[in-house]
Motif scaffolding. Structure first.
Motif, short mmCIF file in Angstrom:
data_model
loop_
_atom_site.label_atom_id
_atom_site.label_comp_id
_atom_site.label_asym_id
_atom_site.label_seq_id
_atom_site.Cartn_x
_atom_site.Cartn_y
_atom_site.Cartn_z
N LYS A 42 0.83 -1.21 0.00
CA LYS A 42 0.00 0.00 0.00
C LYS A 42 0.87 1.26 0.00
CE LYS A 42 -4.02 -1.97 2.41
NZ LYS A 42 -4.82 -1.93 3.67
N GLU A 43 1.93 1.21 0.79
CA GLU A 43 2.84 2.37 0.81
C GLU A 43 3.49 2.56 -0.55
OE1 GLU A 43 3.97 1.89 5.57
OE2 GLU A 43 5.43 1.35 4.03
N GLY A 44 3.91 1.49 -1.16
CA GLY A 44 4.30 1.50 -2.56
C GLY A 44 5.63 2.13 -2.93
N GLN A 45 6.34 2.68 -1.97
CA GLN A 45 7.60 3.33 -2.33
C GLN A 45 8.54 3.40 -1.13
OE1 GLN A 45 6.88 7.39 -3.47
NE2 GLN A 45 5.60 7.81 -1.68
N ILE A 46 9.82 3.53 -1.43
CA ILE A 46 10.86 3.64 -0.39
C ILE A 46 11.95 4.57 -0.89
CG2 ILE A 46 12.52 2.39 1.06
CD1 ILE A 46 11.14 -0.20 0.17
N ASN A 47 12.43 5.43 0.00
CA ASN A 47 13.63 6.21 -0.26
C ASN A 47 14.77 5.58 0.53
OD1 ASN A 47 12.45 8.19 -1.93
ND2 ASN A 47 11.68 9.27 -0.14
N TRP A 48 15.69 4.95 -0.19
CA TRP A 48 16.83 4.29 0.46
C TRP A 48 18.07 5.15 0.26
CZ3 TRP A 48 19.41 -0.82 -1.64
CH2 TRP A 48 20.48 -1.16 -0.80
N PHE A 49 18.58 5.71 1.35
CA PHE A 49 19.76 6.55 1.30
C PHE A 49 21.00 5.67 1.49
CE2 PHE A 49 16.67 9.69 1.19
CZ PHE A 49 17.23 10.93 0.95
N HIS A 50 21.67 5.43 0.38
CA HIS A 50 22.78 4.48 0.28
C HIS A 50 23.90 5.21 -0.45
CE1 HIS A 50 24.69 0.54 -0.16
NE2 HIS A 50 24.92 0.84 -1.42
N TRP A 51 25.17 5.08 0.02
CA TRP A 51 26.18 6.01 -0.48
C TRP A 51 27.20 5.43 -1.46
CZ3 TRP A 51 27.00 3.58 4.25
CH2 TRP A 51 28.27 3.06 4.47
N TYR A 52 27.20 4.15 -1.78
CA TYR A 52 28.23 3.62 -2.67
C TYR A 52 27.59 2.65 -3.67
CZ TYR A 52 27.83 -0.28 0.61
OH TYR A 52 27.34 -1.29 1.40
N SER A 53 28.30 2.43 -4.78
CA SER A 53 27.81 1.53 -5.84
C SER A 53 26.35 1.81 -6.17
CB SER A 53 27.98 0.05 -5.42
OG SER A 53 29.32 -0.25 -5.15
N GLN A 54 25.99 3.07 -6.21
CA GLN A 54 24.58 3.43 -6.38
C GLN A 54 23.99 2.97 -7.72
OE1 GLN A 54 25.57 7.43 -5.55
NE2 GLN A 54 24.67 7.44 -3.51
N PRO A 55 24.68 3.20 -8.86
CA PRO A 55 24.10 2.71 -10.13
C PRO A 55 23.88 1.20 -10.13
CG PRO A 55 25.85 4.30 -10.56
CD PRO A 55 25.91 3.97 -9.10
N ALA A 56 24.87 0.46 -9.61
CA ALA A 56 24.73 -1.00 -9.58
C ALA A 56 23.62 -1.42 -8.63
CB ALA A 56 26.05 -1.64 -9.16
N MET A 57 23.48 -0.72 -7.51
CA MET A 57 22.44 -1.09 -6.55
C MET A 57 21.04 -0.78 -7.11
SD MET A 57 22.47 -2.71 -3.75
CE MET A 57 24.06 -2.43 -2.98
#
Length: 373
Positions: A42-57
């Motif tokens: 229902k929430e349907g979204q997440i903001n994950w603040f992650h600092w490395y390998s961002q494109p790959a993640m």
């Protein structure tokens, strides 16, 4: 690094956010896992603040998005920026951050029960199997480990056979005498060389409790035998400019063995920038390993979705995939560590980094007593 002043301010402001999110948190804690998953969708979204390998993640989480129909946004930003943002938003009813990646020792800088939602250990289906002590820091079940990084010795099989590899301190001395200048490690610009320095120091100087971070002149003076060891063997090794410099020179054939990070080496192999033949092992006297944990801010907006993402990230299946894709040391006990660069049997030699600030004195001592002496 986290600024101490920010944490001093934290204690006076944080309770406001705790009061505003308390009711929602209680509702979530009382749900079954199936109900949490339903709420997450229902929430349907997440903001994950992650600092490395961002494109790959961002590529990796597409599997999660397809499975749950939950959109994951990973903004650009470094570790300090992300943590500063979490601190700046601590008094808001709802923060922008739903999930945040933290260095394994970062939770020692604040009270997890005030800043983070949880503990997550009883909420996650496999929470009891996960690891909550990282880099000597026990986060009390609030932030499970999801990324293990390990330092070790990397070697070029084209130049050295397995039977020639040194495993004990005496064997390292013999190796350097037979192969002068064939061992490379950095002192600055990366932690793999300092890991070698610390490991040898601990093997030479055994009457210090390295788990205690207190530093005194008397304690530092006890390290003198280690500096003598490095001076006596100075012709046997070469100090490189960085982690990357060590790997490049190993790949080019200049060195037979170097100190390196498992995940960094795996990433370079994955990109085709160095030979896939290069291998790693942990000497029997140990090399330090650490990693990162993942948490939910106390005032996160999408807590259910955050829980589902963390469950996915820490699962045996995802940890196996991360070991294959990123070269991490898997943090779920049922993950397949055979796909990693370091043999599973060597993991028992992984050690915890020496506690700080004393841990920092080891590198400083090497610079002052060995390289500048």
């Amino acid at each position: 690094m986290l600024r101490k002043v920010a944490f001093l301010a934290l204690a006076t402001v944080l309770p406001l956010a705790g009061i505003q999110t308390e009711a929602a948190a209680k509702d979530l804690i009382q749900m079954s896992w199936d109900e949490i998953v339903a709420q997450a969708k229902k929430e349907g979204q997440i903001n994950w603040f992650h600092w490395y390998s961002q494109p790959a993640m961002r590529e990796q989480v597409k599997t999660f998005e397809a499975q749950y129909g939950i959109k994951v946004t990973i903004p650009d930003g470094d570790a300090k920026t992300n943590i500063d943002k979490m601190l700046a938003e601590r008094s808001r009813a709802q923060a922008d951050i739903d999930v945040i990646s933290l260095g394994g020792s970062t939770p020692q800088n604040f009270k997890a029960e005030e800043l983070l939602f949880g503990p997550l250990k009883p909420l996650l289906p496999e929470g009891a199997k996960l690891r909550y002590v990282m880099e000597g820091t026990d986060n009390k079940g609030y932030a499970p480990a999801f990324w293990g990084n390990q330092t070790a010795i990397a070697y070029n099989p084209a130049r050295v056979s397995q039977s020639e590899l040194p495993h004990t301190l005496d064997e390292f001395v013999a190796f350097m005498k037979k192969n002068p200048g064939e061992l490379g490690f950095n002192v600055e610009n990366g932690g793999s060389g300092p890991a070698l320095i610390e490991s040898i120091t601990r093997a030479v100087v055994t009457d210090i409790d390295y788990s205690q971070g207190a530093s005194t002149p008397e304690k530092i003076a006890k390290l003198a035998p280690a500096w003598k060891w490095f001076k006596d063997n100075r012709q046997g090794y070469i100090i490189t400019a960085s982690n990357a410099d060590s790997i490049t020179r190993l790949n080019g054939g200049e060195f037979k063995i170097i100190a390196a990070w498992e995940d960094q080496l795996a990433a370079l192999q994955r990109k085709g920038e160095i030979s896939k033949d290069i291998k790693m092992y942990i000497p029997s006297f140990g090399f330090p390993g650490g990693g990162n944990v993942i948490a939910i801010p106390a005032n996160a907006k999408n807590k259910a979705a955050a829980l589902v993402l963390i469950n996915w990230l820490t699962s045996a299946k995802t940890q196996t995939e991360f070991a294959k894709s990123f070269g991490i040391a898997p943090q779920h006990p049922e993950a397949d560590s055979a796909v990693a660069l370091i043999p599973a049997a060597d993991r028992k030699y992984s050690t915890v980094w020496a506690a700080k600030p004393f841990g920092d004195e080891i590198k400083k001592g090497f610079i002052n007593q060995v390289t500048q002496n």
